[in-house]
Design a protein around this motif. Structure first.
Motif, mmCIF file in Angstrom:
data_model
loop_
_atom_site.group_PDB
_atom_site.id
_atom_site.type_symbol
_atom_site.label_atom_id
_atom_site.label_comp_id
_atom_site.label_asym_id
_atom_site.label_seq_id
_atom_site.Cartn_x
_atom_site.Cartn_y
_atom_site.Cartn_z
ATOM 1 N N ARG A 57 -8.205 6.962 4.195
ATOM 2 C CA ARG A 57 -8.125 5.663 4.874
ATOM 3 C C ARG A 57 -6.887 5.636 5.759
ATOM 4 O O ARG A 57 -5.848 6.198 5.417
ATOM 5 N N LYS A 58 -7.003 4.979 6.908
ATOM 6 C CA LYS A 58 -5.889 4.885 7.844
ATOM 7 C C LYS A 58 -5.406 3.442 7.930
ATOM 8 O O LYS A 58 -6.214 2.521 8.064
ATOM 9 N N VAL A 59 -4.066 3.282 7.830
ATOM 10 C CA VAL A 59 -3.454 1.950 7.914
ATOM 11 C C VAL A 59 -2.244 2.026 8.830
ATOM 12 O O VAL A 59 -1.620 3.084 8.950
ATOM 13 N N PRO A 60 -1.889 0.913 9.475
ATOM 14 C CA PRO A 60 -0.687 0.925 10.318
ATOM 15 C C PRO A 60 0.557 1.160 9.460
ATOM 16 O O PRO A 60 0.642 0.682 8.321
ATOM 17 N N PHE A 61 1.511 1.920 10.004
ATOM 18 C CA PHE A 61 2.777 2.142 9.310
ATOM 19 C C PHE A 61 3.515 0.815 9.202
ATOM 20 O O PHE A 61 3.587 0.046 10.150
ATOM 21 N N ASP A 62 4.067 0.538 8.017
ATOM 22 C CA ASP A 62 4.776 -0.712 7.761
ATOM 23 C C ASP A 62 6.185 -0.380 7.277
ATOM 24 O O ASP A 62 6.379 0.021 6.132
ATOM 25 N N ARG A 63 7.161 -0.550 8.164
ATOM 26 C CA ARG A 63 8.553 -0.244 7.821
ATOM 27 C C ARG A 63 9.029 -1.105 6.655
ATOM 28 O O ARG A 63 9.808 -0.659 5.818
ATOM 29 N N VAL A 91 14.387 8.181 8.021
ATOM 30 C CA VAL A 91 13.010 8.551 7.672
ATOM 31 C C VAL A 91 12.072 8.148 8.813
ATOM 32 O O VAL A 91 11.221 8.937 9.241
ATOM 33 N N VAL A 92 12.236 6.939 9.329
ATOM 34 C CA VAL A 92 11.373 6.465 10.419
ATOM 35 C C VAL A 92 11.556 7.342 11.655
ATOM 36 O O VAL A 92 10.578 7.733 12.309
#
Length: 162
Positions: A57-63, A91-92
């Motif tokens: 599954r693909k999800v938007p990256f959430d900082r 990391v980001v």
């Protein structure tokens, strides 16, 4: 910016300054409605990242999710929040510099573990226990044994030569 206390949309910036690493602007704000004070951070975002989960599954990256995970691992540890924030920013930046808009959850976990290992051993083990899905005390024992063996080998051979 919406007030986290009362939800009011009207807030005022009272103070702005760069963070220590100059990768963000720290803003102290006050709510016009309730008078609550809070801090926000403004950062450059190089690209929108998508996280590919183990399930595919693909999800938007959430900082913020990343920040919550690190904060949970560091709870009640003597680590300066600014140092933790720099680690998260690192990391980001690593993720953004991979050159792909899709990153795996495994890549994120490994980068976070590397960062936490440098900051605090207990936080490192806490995060690893969730990330690697420890289910028993034996999992902790095995992980810690491997960790001690790796550190002992590194002390014997600091150059990494065989």
């Amino acid at each position: 910016m919406r007030c986290p206390y009362c939800g009011n949309d009207e807030t005022q910036v009272k103070d702005s300054r760069p963070t220590e690493d100059s990768n963000a602007i720290r803003r102290r704000r006050i709510c016009i409605g309730c008078g609550g004070r809070f801090t926000t951070f403004e950062r450059v975002q190089l690209r929108d990242l998508t996280v590919v989960k183990k399930s595919g599954r693909k999800v938007p990256f959430d900082r913020e999710k990343l920040s919550r995970s690190v904060t949970t691992a560091l709870r009640k540890r003597q680590v300066d929040p600014e140092v933790a924030e720099r680690m998260i920013s690192g990391v980001v930046r690593q993720l953004e510099s991979l050159g792909d808009v899709e990153v795996t959850s495994e890549q994120i976990g490994e980068y976070v573990m590397d960062g936490l290992k440098e900051l605090d051993d207990v936080a490192f083990v806490r995060f690893a226990s969730v990330y690697k899905n420890f289910s028993s005390a034996d999992d902790f024992q095995s992980f810690l044994t491997d960790l001690v063996e790796a550190e002992t080998a590194a002390e014997r051979d600091p150059e990494g030569e065989a």
